[in-house]
Motif scaffolding. Structure first.
Motif, PDB file in Angstrom:
ATOM      1  N   ARG A  44      21.033  -2.858  -8.698  1.00  0.00           N
ATOM      2  CA  ARG A  44      20.205  -2.642  -9.893  1.00  0.00           C
ATOM      3  C   ARG A  44      18.912  -3.418  -9.688  1.00  0.00           C
ATOM      4  NH1 ARG A  44      24.817  -4.392 -11.715  1.00  0.00           N
ATOM      5  NH2 ARG A  44      23.918  -6.181 -12.772  1.00  0.00           N
ATOM      6  N   VAL A  45      17.854  -2.718  -9.414  1.00  0.00           N
ATOM      7  CA  VAL A  45      16.570  -3.352  -9.085  1.00  0.00           C
ATOM      8  C   VAL A  45      15.545  -3.051 -10.171  1.00  0.00           C
ATOM      9  CG1 VAL A  45      14.682  -3.412  -7.404  1.00  0.00           C
ATOM     10  CG2 VAL A  45      17.040  -3.233  -6.606  1.00  0.00           C
ATOM     11  N   HIS A  46      14.828  -4.072 -10.572  1.00  0.00           N
ATOM     12  CA  HIS A  46      13.704  -3.906 -11.496  1.00  0.00           C
ATOM     13  C   HIS A  46      12.430  -3.898 -10.657  1.00  0.00           C
ATOM     14  CE1 HIS A  46      10.431  -5.364 -14.102  1.00  0.00           C
ATOM     15  NE2 HIS A  46      10.960  -4.482 -14.926  1.00  0.00           N
ATOM     16  N   VAL A  47      11.559  -2.921 -10.897  1.00  0.00           N
ATOM     17  CA  VAL A  47      10.303  -2.808 -10.162  1.00  0.00           C
ATOM     18  C   VAL A  47       9.160  -3.125 -11.099  1.00  0.00           C
ATOM     19  CG1 VAL A  47       8.791  -1.265  -8.871  1.00  0.00           C
ATOM     20  CG2 VAL A  47      11.266  -1.026  -8.650  1.00  0.00           C
ATOM     21  N   SER A  48       8.285  -4.023 -10.673  1.00  0.00           N
ATOM     22  CA  SER A  48       7.071  -4.287 -11.448  1.00  0.00           C
ATOM     23  C   SER A  48       5.874  -4.064 -10.525  1.00  0.00           C
ATOM     24  CB  SER A  48       7.065  -5.709 -12.008  1.00  0.00           C
ATOM     25  OG  SER A  48       7.094  -6.662 -10.969  1.00  0.00           O
ATOM     26  N   GLY A  49       4.783  -3.621 -11.122  1.00  0.00           N
ATOM     27  CA  GLY A  49       3.560  -3.408 -10.358  1.00  0.00           C
ATOM     28  C   GLY A  49       3.343  -1.983  -9.908  1.00  0.00           C
ATOM     29  N   LEU A  50       4.236  -1.068 -10.267  1.00  0.00           N
ATOM     30  CA  LEU A  50       4.079   0.347  -9.920  1.00  0.00           C
ATOM     31  C   LEU A  50       4.099   1.181 -11.193  1.00  0.00           C
ATOM     32  CD1 LEU A  50       6.444   1.071  -6.881  1.00  0.00           C
ATOM     33  CD2 LEU A  50       3.959   1.031  -6.884  1.00  0.00           C
ATOM     34  N   SER A  51       3.296   2.219 -11.208  1.00  0.00           N
ATOM     35  CA  SER A  51       3.317   3.166 -12.314  1.00  0.00           C
ATOM     36  C   SER A  51       4.577   4.024 -12.201  1.00  0.00           C
ATOM     37  CB  SER A  51       2.079   4.062 -12.251  1.00  0.00           C
ATOM     38  OG  SER A  51       2.229   5.164 -13.114  1.00  0.00           O
ATOM     39  N   LYS A  52       5.282   4.193 -13.308  1.00  0.00           N
ATOM     40  CA  LYS A  52       6.495   5.008 -13.289  1.00  0.00           C
ATOM     41  C   LYS A  52       6.201   6.480 -13.029  1.00  0.00           C
ATOM     42  CE  LYS A  52       9.407   2.016 -15.952  1.00  0.00           C
ATOM     43  NZ  LYS A  52      10.358   1.886 -17.034  1.00  0.00           N
ATOM     44  N   SER A  53       4.953   6.881 -13.226  1.00  0.00           N
ATOM     45  CA  SER A  53       4.607   8.281 -12.963  1.00  0.00           C
ATOM     46  C   SER A  53       4.071   8.464 -11.543  1.00  0.00           C
ATOM     47  CB  SER A  53       3.568   8.771 -13.972  1.00  0.00           C
ATOM     48  OG  SER A  53       2.376   8.024 -13.841  1.00  0.00           O
ATOM     49  N   GLY A  54       3.953   7.377 -10.788  1.00  0.00           N
ATOM     50  CA  GLY A  54       3.406   7.454  -9.428  1.00  0.00           C
ATOM     51  C   GLY A  54       4.420   7.978  -8.426  1.00  0.00           C
ATOM     52  N   THR A  55       3.915   8.483  -7.331  1.00  0.00           N
ATOM     53  CA  THR A  55       4.763   9.068  -6.292  1.00  0.00           C
ATOM     54  C   THR A  55       5.691   8.037  -5.660  1.00  0.00           C
ATOM     55  OG1 THR A  55       2.992  10.633  -5.827  1.00  0.00           O
ATOM     56  CG2 THR A  55       4.727  10.482  -4.203  1.00  0.00           C
ATOM     57  N   VAL A  56       5.201   6.839  -5.416  1.00  0.00           N
ATOM     58  CA  VAL A  56       6.037   5.813  -4.783  1.00  0.00           C
ATOM     59  C   VAL A  56       7.234   5.495  -5.678  1.00  0.00           C
ATOM     60  CG1 VAL A  56       6.126   3.427  -3.953  1.00  0.00           C
ATOM     61  CG2 VAL A  56       4.117   4.828  -3.465  1.00  0.00           C
ATOM     62  N   TYR A  57       6.990   5.295  -6.970  1.00  0.00           N
ATOM     63  CA  TYR A  57       8.074   4.968  -7.903  1.00  0.00           C
ATOM     64  C   TYR A  57       9.077   6.119  -8.000  1.00  0.00           C
ATOM     65  CZ  TYR A  57      10.556   3.136 -11.934  1.00  0.00           C
ATOM     66  OH  TYR A  57      11.536   2.669 -12.769  1.00  0.00           O
ATOM     67  N   ARG A  58       8.575   7.332  -8.134  1.00  0.00           N
ATOM     68  CA  ARG A  58       9.484   8.492  -8.245  1.00  0.00           C
ATOM     69  C   ARG A  58      10.325   8.641  -6.975  1.00  0.00           C
ATOM     70  NH1 ARG A  58       4.813  11.264 -10.041  1.00  0.00           N
ATOM     71  NH2 ARG A  58       5.009  12.623  -8.233  1.00  0.00           N
ATOM     72  N   THR A  59       9.747   8.357  -5.824  1.00  0.00           N
ATOM     73  CA  THR A  59      10.497   8.412  -4.572  1.00  0.00           C
ATOM     74  C   THR A  59      11.581   7.342  -4.554  1.00  0.00           C
ATOM     75  OG1 THR A  59       8.576   9.296  -3.405  1.00  0.00           O
ATOM     76  CG2 THR A  59      10.314   8.320  -2.048  1.00  0.00           C
ATOM     77  N   LEU A  60      11.243   6.135  -5.016  1.00  0.00           N
ATOM     78  CA  LEU A  60      12.245   5.067  -5.090  1.00  0.00           C
ATOM     79  C   LEU A  60      13.397   5.456  -6.012  1.00  0.00           C
ATOM     80  CD1 LEU A  60      10.133   1.783  -5.261  1.00  0.00           C
ATOM     81  CD2 LEU A  60      11.665   2.501  -3.423  1.00  0.00           C
ATOM     82  N   VAL A  61      13.096   6.063  -7.151  1.00  0.00           N
ATOM     83  CA  VAL A  61      14.140   6.497  -8.091  1.00  0.00           C
ATOM     84  C   VAL A  61      15.098   7.451  -7.377  1.00  0.00           C
ATOM     85  CG1 VAL A  61      14.596   7.863 -10.171  1.00  0.00           C
ATOM     86  CG2 VAL A  61      12.785   6.140 -10.184  1.00  0.00           C
ATOM     87  N   ALA A  62      14.554   8.421  -6.658  1.00  0.00           N
ATOM     88  CA  ALA A  62      15.391   9.404  -5.954  1.00  0.00           C
ATOM     89  C   ALA A  62      16.230   8.738  -4.856  1.00  0.00           C
ATOM     90  CB  ALA A  62      14.516  10.503  -5.360  1.00  0.00           C
ATOM     91  N   GLU A  63      15.625   7.841  -4.092  1.00  0.00           N
ATOM     92  CA  GLU A  63      16.349   7.169  -3.005  1.00  0.00           C
ATOM     93  C   GLU A  63      17.465   6.284  -3.560  1.00  0.00           C
ATOM     94  OE1 GLU A  63      16.170   7.677   0.199  1.00  0.00           O
ATOM     95  OE2 GLU A  63      14.377   8.926   0.222  1.00  0.00           O
ATOM     96  N   PHE A  64      17.189   5.544  -4.638  1.00  0.00           N
ATOM     97  CA  PHE A  64      18.218   4.695  -5.239  1.00  0.00           C
ATOM     98  C   PHE A  64      19.349   5.543  -5.808  1.00  0.00           C
ATOM     99  CE2 PHE A  64      15.433   1.161  -4.689  1.00  0.00           C
ATOM    100  CZ  PHE A  64      16.251   0.033  -4.741  1.00  0.00           C
TER     101      PHE A  64
END
Length: 183
Positions: A44-64
């Protein structure tokens, strides 16, 4: 031996062979491609510093999600924190013709991050960067803009995947920075 007995024996032989293959695959550690095991510290990871609508964040969501882990909204619910210090995409001319017209651009996506653990220790800052070139045609500005947008999206996905894979690597305890240290 009659036909039905032979057919039954053949089915039993096929079932036995299938069972042997399944047991061998289970014993060798084989798992389906794409299924990844994460360290319990990163379930369970909390991410700060990235927009939730950004490509990097969305990719992390899918990978997790693929790894049966999750990104959580509240830091108190996290087993670890991913702190993104910077996430930038820089565009610069990479090929200029003799008449000083830009013919090719380079997009450079750089992401700087650190990992904070529940005990307050953290990793040093790390950086991931990826670059891609694309041709620019001044007569086809719409096509060039579309090409640039696609490359930005692809770079974001690639950086997100690389970041996820870096999180899968074991954290070296010798590199951890203790709480309050400013190394």
């Amino acid at each position: 031996m009659n036909v039905s007995a032979a057919s039954g024996a053949l089915r039993a032989l096929v079932a036995l062979a299938s069972l042997v293959v399944v047991v061998q695959l289970a014993g060798c550690g084989y798992h389906l491609r794409g299924m990844t095991q994460v360290d319990p510290a990163f379930e369970r990871v909390h991410v700060s510093g990235l927009s939730k609508s950004g490509t990097v964040y969305r990719t992390l969501v899918a990978e997790f999600a693929n790894a049966d882990a999750e990104l959580v909204d509240a830091p108190r619910d996290a087993t670890a924190r991913l702190v993104v210090e910077s996430d930038t995409v820089e565009e610069r001319a990479s090929v200029v013709d003799p008449s000083a017209d830009v013919r090719q651009y380079e997009l450079l996506h750089q992401l700087r991050y650190r990992i904070e653990l529940p005990d307050g220790s953290r990793t040093p800052s790390y950086e991931i960067s990826q670059a891609r070139n694309y041709n620019y045609d001044p007569t086809g500005v719409l096509a060039s803009s579309s090409n640039e947008a696609q490359i930005r999206r692809e770079l974001g996905e690639l950086v997100g995947q690389l970041l996820f894979y870096r999180l899968l690597a074991p954290v070296d305890p010798d590199t951890l920075i203790a709480p309050g240290e400013g190394r």
